[in-house]
Design an enzyme around this catalytic site. Structure first.
Site, PDB file in Angstrom:
ATOM      1  N   LYS A   1      -9.775   1.184   4.537  1.00  0.00           N
ATOM      2  CA  LYS A   1      -9.492   2.253   3.463  1.00  0.00           C
ATOM      3  C   LYS A   1     -10.613   3.055   3.273  1.00  0.00           C
ATOM      4  CE  LYS A   1      -5.466  -0.120   1.470  1.00  0.00           C
ATOM      5  NZ  LYS A   1      -4.797  -0.414   0.372  1.00  0.00           N
TER       6      LYS A   1
ATOM      7  N   TYR B   1       2.527   6.398   1.302  1.00  0.00           N
ATOM      8  CA  TYR B   1       3.025   5.670   0.039  1.00  0.00           C
ATOM      9  C   TYR B   1       4.179   5.778  -0.792  1.00  0.00           C
ATOM     10  CZ  TYR B   1      -1.144   2.850   1.073  1.00  0.00           C
ATOM     11  OH  TYR B   1      -2.179   1.941   1.618  1.00  0.00           O
TER      12      TYR B   1
ATOM     13  N   ASN C   1      -8.897  -2.135  -2.236  1.00  0.00           N
ATOM     14  CA  ASN C   1      -8.936  -3.346  -1.802  1.00  0.00           C
ATOM     15  C   ASN C   1      -9.046  -3.482  -0.121  1.00  0.00           C
ATOM     16  OD1 ASN C   1      -6.359  -2.336  -0.866  1.00  0.00           O
ATOM     17  ND2 ASN C   1      -5.060  -3.664  -1.665  1.00  0.00           N
TER      18      ASN C   1
ATOM     19  N   HIS D   1      -5.225  -2.313   4.404  1.00  0.00           N
ATOM     20  CA  HIS D   1      -3.808  -1.956   4.399  1.00  0.00           C
ATOM     21  C   HIS D   1      -3.177  -3.073   5.436  1.00  0.00           C
ATOM     22  CE1 HIS D   1       0.472  -0.976   4.137  1.00  0.00           C
ATOM     23  NE2 HIS D   1       0.318  -0.739   5.215  1.00  0.00           N
TER      24      HIS D   1
ATOM     25  N   GLU E   1       5.203   2.558   9.969  1.00  0.00           N
ATOM     26  CA  GLU E   1       3.773   3.076   9.752  1.00  0.00           C
ATOM     27  C   GLU E   1       2.897   3.482  10.759  1.00  0.00           C
ATOM     28  OE1 GLU E   1       3.803   0.286   5.849  1.00  0.00           O
ATOM     29  OE2 GLU E   1       2.349  -0.320   7.304  1.00  0.00           O
TER      30      GLU E   1
END
Ligand code: CMP
Length: 140
Positions: free
Chosen positions: A11, A51, A114, A117, A128
């Site tokens: 990320k 998302y 975080n 993913h 995805e």
């Protein structure tokens, strides 16, 4: 049928902090093979679409801004039991709850930011992966 593949993104905050190489090292050390990889800066529209399942959640706007706020590294990974094993490697969504030795314990800064993913099912891994990669971009 299990495909033995999962999809990941490193990320924006982890890429910006220069941690992408260290995270990729941990992934390879854990036995995953990289089948496809690219550095991309998602538009807001792309992040929103990726998302979409979280569209009703209170953090959706923040999530879309964050994920389109800088480049990410997207990758398809292969290993037996890839989805479950990768989720074990990255640790809990909230780094405060992530186990020692996990990627999020080491690199995540908050529940929102975080670091990585990981797909939550074989079905979503395929959806995805197809969102980010064409068939020609995946090695056989
Ligand atoms: P990820 O596993 O990529 O899937 C959904 C993402 O939403 C998650 O990682 C976090 O980046 C973000 N997220 C999940 N829960 C929260 C929360 N409570 N507040 C803010 N962001 C969250």
């Amino acid at each position: 049928m299990a495909t033995n593949r999962t999809f990941t993104m490193i990320k924006p905050e982890a890429v910006a902090a220069g941690n992408a190489g260290k995270i990729i090292d941990m992934i390879i050390e854990a036995g995953f093979k990289v089948k496809a990889m690219k550095l991309r800066h998602l538009t807001k529209e792309e992040a929103g679409k990726f998302y979409e399942v979280h569209a009703e959640r209170p953090f959706y706007g923040e999530l879309v801004d964050y994920m389109s706020g800088g480049p990410i590294v997207a990758a398809i990974l292969e290993k037996e039991n890839a989805v479950a094993d990768f989720r074990a490697l990255i640790g809990a969504t909230d780094p405060a709850e992530a186990a020692e030795g996990t990627i999020r314990k080491q690199f995540a800064t908050s529940k929102a930011e975080n670091a990585v993913h990981g797909s939550d099912s074989d079905e979503n891994a395929e959806i995805e992966s197809n969102f980010h990669f064409s068939a020609e971009e995946i090695v056989g």
